[in-house]
Design a protein around this motif. Structure first.
Motif, PDB file in Angstrom:
ATOM      1  N   PHE A 110       0.829  -1.207   0.000  1.00  0.00           N
ATOM      2  CA  PHE A 110       0.000   0.000   0.000  1.00  0.00           C
ATOM      3  C   PHE A 110       0.859   1.250   0.000  1.00  0.00           C
ATOM      4  O   PHE A 110       0.631   2.187  -0.755  1.00  0.00           O
ATOM      5  CB  PHE A 110      -0.921  -0.028   1.227  1.00  0.00           C
ATOM      6  N   LEU A 111       1.901   1.282   0.858  1.00  0.00           N
ATOM      7  CA  LEU A 111       2.748   2.461   0.963  1.00  0.00           C
ATOM      8  C   LEU A 111       3.626   2.666  -0.258  1.00  0.00           C
ATOM      9  O   LEU A 111       4.052   3.776  -0.537  1.00  0.00           O
ATOM     10  CB  LEU A 111       3.620   2.377   2.215  1.00  0.00           C
ATOM     11  N   SER A 112       3.912   1.595  -1.005  1.00  0.00           N
ATOM     12  CA  SER A 112       4.797   1.734  -2.157  1.00  0.00           C
ATOM     13  C   SER A 112       4.065   2.171  -3.419  1.00  0.00           C
ATOM     14  O   SER A 112       4.686   2.538  -4.401  1.00  0.00           O
ATOM     15  CB  SER A 112       5.527   0.415  -2.428  1.00  0.00           C
ATOM     16  N   MET A 113       2.743   2.128  -3.421  1.00  0.00           N
ATOM     17  CA  MET A 113       1.966   2.488  -4.606  1.00  0.00           C
ATOM     18  C   MET A 113       1.819   4.002  -4.724  1.00  0.00           C
ATOM     19  O   MET A 113       1.649   4.686  -3.734  1.00  0.00           O
ATOM     20  CB  MET A 113       0.559   1.872  -4.523  1.00  0.00           C
ATOM     21  N   PRO A 114       1.893   4.556  -5.923  1.00  0.00           N
ATOM     22  CA  PRO A 114       1.606   5.983  -6.089  1.00  0.00           C
ATOM     23  C   PRO A 114       0.177   6.271  -5.663  1.00  0.00           C
ATOM     24  O   PRO A 114      -0.708   5.435  -5.808  1.00  0.00           O
ATOM     25  CB  PRO A 114       1.779   6.216  -7.589  1.00  0.00           C
ATOM     26  N   ALA A 115      -0.042   7.470  -5.149  1.00  0.00           N
ATOM     27  CA  ALA A 115      -1.365   7.829  -4.638  1.00  0.00           C
ATOM     28  C   ALA A 115      -2.445   7.697  -5.697  1.00  0.00           C
ATOM     29  O   ALA A 115      -3.550   7.264  -5.408  1.00  0.00           O
ATOM     30  CB  ALA A 115      -1.329   9.250  -4.087  1.00  0.00           C
ATOM     31  N   ALA A 116      -2.166   8.063  -6.940  1.00  0.00           N
ATOM     32  CA  ALA A 116      -3.191   8.011  -7.978  1.00  0.00           C
ATOM     33  C   ALA A 116      -3.618   6.585  -8.269  1.00  0.00           C
ATOM     34  O   ALA A 116      -4.763   6.341  -8.615  1.00  0.00           O
ATOM     35  CB  ALA A 116      -2.706   8.672  -9.251  1.00  0.00           C
ATOM     36  N   ALA A 117      -2.701   5.643  -8.129  1.00  0.00           N
ATOM     37  CA  ALA A 117      -3.075   4.248  -8.343  1.00  0.00           C
ATOM     38  C   ALA A 117      -4.109   3.825  -7.316  1.00  0.00           C
ATOM     39  O   ALA A 117      -4.975   3.009  -7.589  1.00  0.00           O
ATOM     40  CB  ALA A 117      -1.841   3.349  -8.260  1.00  0.00           C
ATOM     41  N   LEU A 118      -4.022   4.416  -6.123  1.00  0.00           N
ATOM     42  CA  LEU A 118      -4.991   4.104  -5.078  1.00  0.00           C
ATOM     43  C   LEU A 118      -6.296   4.852  -5.299  1.00  0.00           C
ATOM     44  O   LEU A 118      -7.364   4.347  -5.032  1.00  0.00           O
ATOM     45  CB  LEU A 118      -4.407   4.480  -3.715  1.00  0.00           C
ATOM     46  N   ALA A 119      -6.187   6.091  -5.803  1.00  0.00           N
ATOM     47  CA  ALA A 119      -7.374   6.921  -5.956  1.00  0.00           C
ATOM     48  C   ALA A 119      -8.041   6.762  -7.313  1.00  0.00           C
ATOM     49  O   ALA A 119      -9.179   7.140  -7.489  1.00  0.00           O
ATOM     50  CB  ALA A 119      -6.993   8.397  -5.755  1.00  0.00           C
ATOM     51  N   GLY A 120      -7.323   6.191  -8.293  1.00  0.00           N
ATOM     52  CA  GLY A 120      -7.901   6.044  -9.625  1.00  0.00           C
ATOM     53  C   GLY A 120      -8.062   7.375 -10.327  1.00  0.00           C
ATOM     54  O   GLY A 120      -8.971   7.561 -11.108  1.00  0.00           O
ATOM     55  N   GLN A 121      -7.190   8.340 -10.068  1.00  0.00           N
ATOM     56  CA  GLN A 121      -7.305   9.686 -10.628  1.00  0.00           C
ATOM     57  C   GLN A 121      -6.130   9.992 -11.544  1.00  0.00           C
ATOM     58  O   GLN A 121      -5.206   9.210 -11.674  1.00  0.00           O
ATOM     59  CB  GLN A 121      -7.346  10.715  -9.491  1.00  0.00           C
ATOM     60  N   ASP A 122      -6.140  11.186 -12.119  1.00  0.00           N
ATOM     61  CA  ASP A 122      -5.062  11.648 -12.988  1.00  0.00           C
ATOM     62  C   ASP A 122      -3.916  12.291 -12.215  1.00  0.00           C
ATOM     63  O   ASP A 122      -2.948  12.734 -12.808  1.00  0.00           O
ATOM     64  CB  ASP A 122      -5.595  12.663 -13.993  1.00  0.00           C
ATOM     65  N   MET A 123      -4.034  12.386 -10.914  1.00  0.00           N
ATOM     66  CA  MET A 123      -2.997  13.009 -10.108  1.00  0.00           C
ATOM     67  C   MET A 123      -2.174  11.933  -9.399  1.00  0.00           C
ATOM     68  O   MET A 123      -2.718  11.040  -8.768  1.00  0.00           O
ATOM     69  CB  MET A 123      -3.611  13.936  -9.061  1.00  0.00           C
ATOM     70  N   VAL A 124      -0.842  12.051  -9.516  1.00  0.00           N
ATOM     71  CA  VAL A 124       0.073  11.130  -8.849  1.00  0.00           C
ATOM     72  C   VAL A 124       0.976  11.962  -7.955  1.00  0.00           C
ATOM     73  O   VAL A 124       1.592  12.923  -8.421  1.00  0.00           O
ATOM     74  CB  VAL A 124       0.931  10.350  -9.872  1.00  0.00           C
ATOM     75  N   ALA A 125       1.044  11.638  -6.698  1.00  0.00           N
ATOM     76  CA  ALA A 125       1.926  12.331  -5.760  1.00  0.00           C
ATOM     77  C   ALA A 125       2.921  11.312  -5.224  1.00  0.00           C
ATOM     78  O   ALA A 125       2.531  10.289  -4.671  1.00  0.00           O
ATOM     79  CB  ALA A 125       1.109  12.939  -4.629  1.00  0.00           C
ATOM     80  N   ASP A 126       4.221  11.590  -5.438  1.00  0.00           N
ATOM     81  CA  ASP A 126       5.228  10.641  -4.971  1.00  0.00           C
ATOM     82  C   ASP A 126       6.519  11.348  -4.583  1.00  0.00           C
ATOM     83  O   ASP A 126       6.633  12.556  -4.700  1.00  0.00           O
ATOM     84  CB  ASP A 126       5.488   9.558  -6.016  1.00  0.00           C
ATOM     85  N   HIS A 127       7.463  10.584  -4.097  1.00  0.00           N
ATOM     86  CA  HIS A 127       8.756  11.085  -3.618  1.00  0.00           C
ATOM     87  C   HIS A 127       8.572  12.106  -2.508  1.00  0.00           C
ATOM     88  O   HIS A 127       9.271  13.117  -2.455  1.00  0.00           O
ATOM     89  CB  HIS A 127       9.590  11.673  -4.761  1.00  0.00           C
ATOM     90  N   GLY A 128       7.643  11.857  -1.612  1.00  0.00           N
ATOM     91  CA  GLY A 128       7.381  12.783  -0.513  1.00  0.00           C
ATOM     92  C   GLY A 128       8.426  12.675   0.582  1.00  0.00           C
ATOM     93  O   GLY A 128       8.910  11.591   0.890  1.00  0.00           O
ATOM     94  N   ALA A 129       8.768  13.806   1.162  1.00  0.00           N
ATOM     95  CA  ALA A 129       9.744  13.843   2.250  1.00  0.00           C
ATOM     96  C   ALA A 129       9.348  14.909   3.264  1.00  0.00           C
ATOM     97  O   ALA A 129       8.646  15.864   2.943  1.00  0.00           O
ATOM     98  CB  ALA A 129      11.133  14.140   1.702  1.00  0.00           C
ATOM     99  N   VAL A 130       9.805  14.708   4.480  1.00  0.00           N
ATOM    100  CA  VAL A 130       9.608  15.675   5.563  1.00  0.00           C
ATOM    101  C   VAL A 130      10.900  15.706   6.364  1.00  0.00           C
ATOM    102  O   VAL A 130      11.560  14.680   6.530  1.00  0.00           O
ATOM    103  CB  VAL A 130       8.392  15.296   6.438  1.00  0.00           C
ATOM    104  N   TRP A 131      11.290  16.888   6.836  1.00  0.00           N
ATOM    105  CA  TRP A 131      12.496  16.995   7.646  1.00  0.00           C
ATOM    106  C   TRP A 131      12.246  16.437   9.037  1.00  0.00           C
ATOM    107  O   TRP A 131      11.193  16.665   9.639  1.00  0.00           O
ATOM    108  CB  TRP A 131      12.955  18.439   7.751  1.00  0.00           C
ATOM    109  N   GLN A 132      13.216  15.717   9.552  1.00  0.00           N
ATOM    110  CA  GLN A 132      13.146  15.185  10.908  1.00  0.00           C
ATOM    111  C   GLN A 132      13.112  16.328  11.915  1.00  0.00           C
ATOM    112  O   GLN A 132      13.582  17.428  11.629  1.00  0.00           O
ATOM    113  CB  GLN A 132      14.376  14.323  11.206  1.00  0.00           C
TER     114      GLN A 132
END
Length: 146
Positions: A19-41
């Motif tokens: 689940f965590l490895s799939m691009p968001a759009a693959a989960l949502a079935g939409q034209d938008m893909v959000a990936d390579h997300g990062a947050v500073w520790q």
């Protein structure tokens, strides 16, 4: 009630990893893909941090990012490179928009826990046309002095 066995735990862990490895759009079935997300520790509970991610519009028409939320923080704000809050962000058709330190990015304030190495933070984006998608930010070391 019988306790789950190791096979059940392993199956759940594998499903979560998939689940965590799939691009968001693959989960949502939409034209938008959000990936390579990062947050500073962060080192402290309540510390502010910044979040970054790439948003790909694979569709034939533009869309607009209109909402964002990371429930691990009291507030999540989308800001421009200068730190000024944004109300929305255009995502042109067939283009990629990157939320990065030197451009628009997320600011998470009032984190509910210290963001440690290996943390994966769930967030959500709302688009004018594509609707809501889940996104994930993986923790990375904060820059020196940050």
């Amino acid at each position: 009630m019988k306790a789950p066995d190791m096979k059940t735990y392993l199956g759940s862990a594998l499903l979560a990893a998939l689940f965590l490895s799939m691009p968001a759009a693959a989960l949502a079935g939409q034209d938008m893909v959000a990936d390579h997300g990062a947050v500073w520790q962060t080192k402290k509970i309540g510390a502010a941090t910044q979040g970054f991610i790439q948003i790909h519009n694979t569709g034939i028409s533009g869309d607009v990012l209109t909402g964002w939320s990371c429930p691990v923080a009291d507030t999540t704000t989308l800001v421009d490179a200068g730190g000024k809050p944004l109300q929305s962000l255009d995502i042109p058709a067939g283009q990629r928009v990157t939320l990065a330190p030197d451009g628009p990015h997320l600011v998470l304030q009032g984190t509910h826990f210290a963001i440690a190495m290996g943390s994966v933070l769930p967030c959500a984006f709302s688009f004018q046309n594509a609707g809501n998608i889940a996104v994930y930010l993986s923790s990375i070391p904060a820059p020196a002095g940050g």
